[in-house]
Design a protein around this motif. Sequence first.
Motif, mmCIF file in Angstrom:
data_model
loop_
_atom_site.group_PDB
_atom_site.id
_atom_site.type_symbol
_atom_site.label_atom_id
_atom_site.label_comp_id
_atom_site.label_asym_id
_atom_site.label_seq_id
_atom_site.Cartn_x
_atom_site.Cartn_y
_atom_site.Cartn_z
ATOM 1 N N GLU A 1 0.867 -1.156 -0.105
ATOM 2 C CA GLU A 1 -0.065 0.071 0.033
ATOM 3 C C GLU A 1 0.715 1.139 -0.089
ATOM 4 O O GLU A 1 0.327 2.306 -0.828
ATOM 5 C CB GLU A 1 -1.025 0.017 1.170
ATOM 6 C CG GLU A 1 -1.919 1.277 1.512
ATOM 7 C CD GLU A 1 -2.807 1.137 2.422
ATOM 8 O OE1 GLU A 1 -3.383 2.069 2.714
ATOM 9 O OE2 GLU A 1 -2.804 0.240 3.251
ATOM 10 N N GLU B 1 1.007 -19.189 -8.401
ATOM 11 C CA GLU B 1 -0.388 -18.822 -8.020
ATOM 12 C C GLU B 1 -0.871 -19.261 -6.724
ATOM 13 O O GLU B 1 -1.626 -18.655 -5.752
ATOM 14 C CB GLU B 1 -1.217 -18.639 -8.950
ATOM 15 C CG GLU B 1 -0.941 -18.025 -10.195
ATOM 16 C CD GLU B 1 -1.813 -18.194 -11.447
ATOM 17 O OE1 GLU B 1 -2.727 -19.130 -11.198
ATOM 18 O OE2 GLU B 1 -1.474 -17.577 -12.525
ATOM 19 N N GLY C 1 -2.055 -17.097 -3.289
ATOM 20 C CA GLY C 1 -3.412 -17.361 -2.667
ATOM 21 C C GLY C 1 -3.039 -17.279 -1.230
ATOM 22 O O GLY C 1 -3.846 -16.592 -0.409
ATOM 23 N N GLN D 1 -2.510 -13.897 0.085
ATOM 24 C CA GLN D 1 -3.365 -12.921 -0.181
ATOM 25 C C GLN D 1 -2.873 -11.988 -1.067
ATOM 26 O O GLN D 1 -3.057 -10.709 -0.982
ATOM 27 C CB GLN D 1 -4.013 -12.101 1.202
ATOM 28 C CG GLN D 1 -4.720 -13.301 2.062
ATOM 29 C CD GLN D 1 -5.121 -12.456 3.080
ATOM 30 O OE1 GLN D 1 -5.343 -11.417 3.181
ATOM 31 N NE2 GLN D 1 -5.612 -13.371 4.378
ATOM 32 N N LEU E 1 -3.166 -12.329 -4.812
ATOM 33 C CA LEU E 1 -3.908 -12.714 -6.064
ATOM 34 C C LEU E 1 -4.326 -11.433 -6.740
ATOM 35 O O LEU E 1 -4.577 -11.213 -7.958
ATOM 36 C CB LEU E 1 -4.708 -13.790 -6.083
ATOM 37 C CG LEU E 1 -4.200 -15.256 -6.122
ATOM 38 C CD1 LEU E 1 -5.032 -16.123 -5.821
ATOM 39 C CD2 LEU E 1 -3.289 -15.512 -7.187
ATOM 40 N N ASP E 2 -4.888 -10.513 -5.672
ATOM 41 C CA ASP E 2 -5.681 -9.332 -6.299
ATOM 42 C C ASP E 2 -4.695 -8.066 -6.399
ATOM 43 O O ASP E 2 -5.098 -6.744 -6.736
ATOM 44 C CB ASP E 2 -6.755 -8.974 -5.418
ATOM 45 C CG ASP E 2 -8.120 -10.037 -5.617
ATOM 46 O OD1 ASP E 2 -8.074 -10.658 -6.793
ATOM 47 O OD2 ASP E 2 -8.778 -10.188 -4.626
ATOM 48 N N VAL E 3 -3.472 -8.304 -5.991
ATOM 49 C CA VAL E 3 -2.315 -7.227 -6.119
ATOM 50 C C VAL E 3 -2.109 -6.850 -7.349
ATOM 51 O O VAL E 3 -1.770 -7.678 -8.146
ATOM 52 C CB VAL E 3 -1.200 -7.545 -5.172
ATOM 53 C CG1 VAL E 3 -0.021 -6.438 -5.421
ATOM 54 C CG2 VAL E 3 -1.662 -7.674 -3.816
ATOM 55 N N PRO E 4 -2.059 -5.642 -7.974
ATOM 56 C CA PRO E 4 -1.850 -5.410 -9.382
ATOM 57 C C PRO E 4 -0.354 -5.541 -9.778
ATOM 58 O O PRO E 4 0.219 -4.497 -10.331
ATOM 59 C CB PRO E 4 -2.201 -3.612 -9.281
ATOM 60 C CG PRO E 4 -2.036 -3.283 -8.086
ATOM 61 C CD PRO E 4 -2.458 -4.299 -7.113
#
Length: 255
Positions: A120, A143, A147, A150, A152-155
């Motif tokens: 962040e 991957e 997971g 946490q 997987l959604d990081v750009p």
Amino acid sequence: MLKAVVFDMDQTLLDINLSAFIAVLAKEESALLADIGRRNPLSMFAAYTAALLDVNRAERDNTCTNRELFDAAIERRGGVVLSDPVIADALTYYEREILPGRNDAIIDAHPMKGAAKAIEAVLSRGLRIALLTNPSFGAACIECRMGWGQLLDVPFELVTTMENTRRVKPNPEYYTDALDELGLKPSEVLMVGNDRQRDFPTPDIGLQTAFVGRGTPVRATWCGRMDQFAESFDEIEQRFYKRAERNLIDLVQEV
């Protein structure tokens, strides 16, 4: 100018017993390959671990990807053709559907304390990010661990895997290939990692490293824990620019 921060994964963003993870992966995938190829399980396990060692030799001469190198080693040593779509699909199914459930009390994989805040902090400054995990494993396997962390959604703009790399850490070509893919120079990037051997390109290519492992390597721009990274990022940036300026002065003096 600092344009991007690239992160290692294991013991940097992901807290994991990596040795236990590799042991489970090698045991179960080699058993699967032995069953598919009707081979002796012990000889297939030996072939599998030897292939992993082949991939992890930092110094080697090849133009193929790490995936192609690994597959060729398995075929040569174990007699199973991993490029066969049926076999490849079986391994992918295992890594996507079975392996995620293997996170037990021994592997104990979970997000590293401070990892989310570190990401962040970097993104809030408009910097680009990538995941430069040592590419000893295929995309599905990486991957799986993402997971657990946490992530997987990081750009991430790039995640290095067996399929998109030709070298491993600390070979400088691993790093330059990844940075070329991102359109970045080593002088524009900060690496964040915990491994004093792998997370510093050898020989040095001008890529600075914030070290979050044990000890204080002399080449590190900053040393500390992952949970200190976000709150220390102003200091880390200052150190980055001071070291970059010092490197430029040294270069001019050499010329």
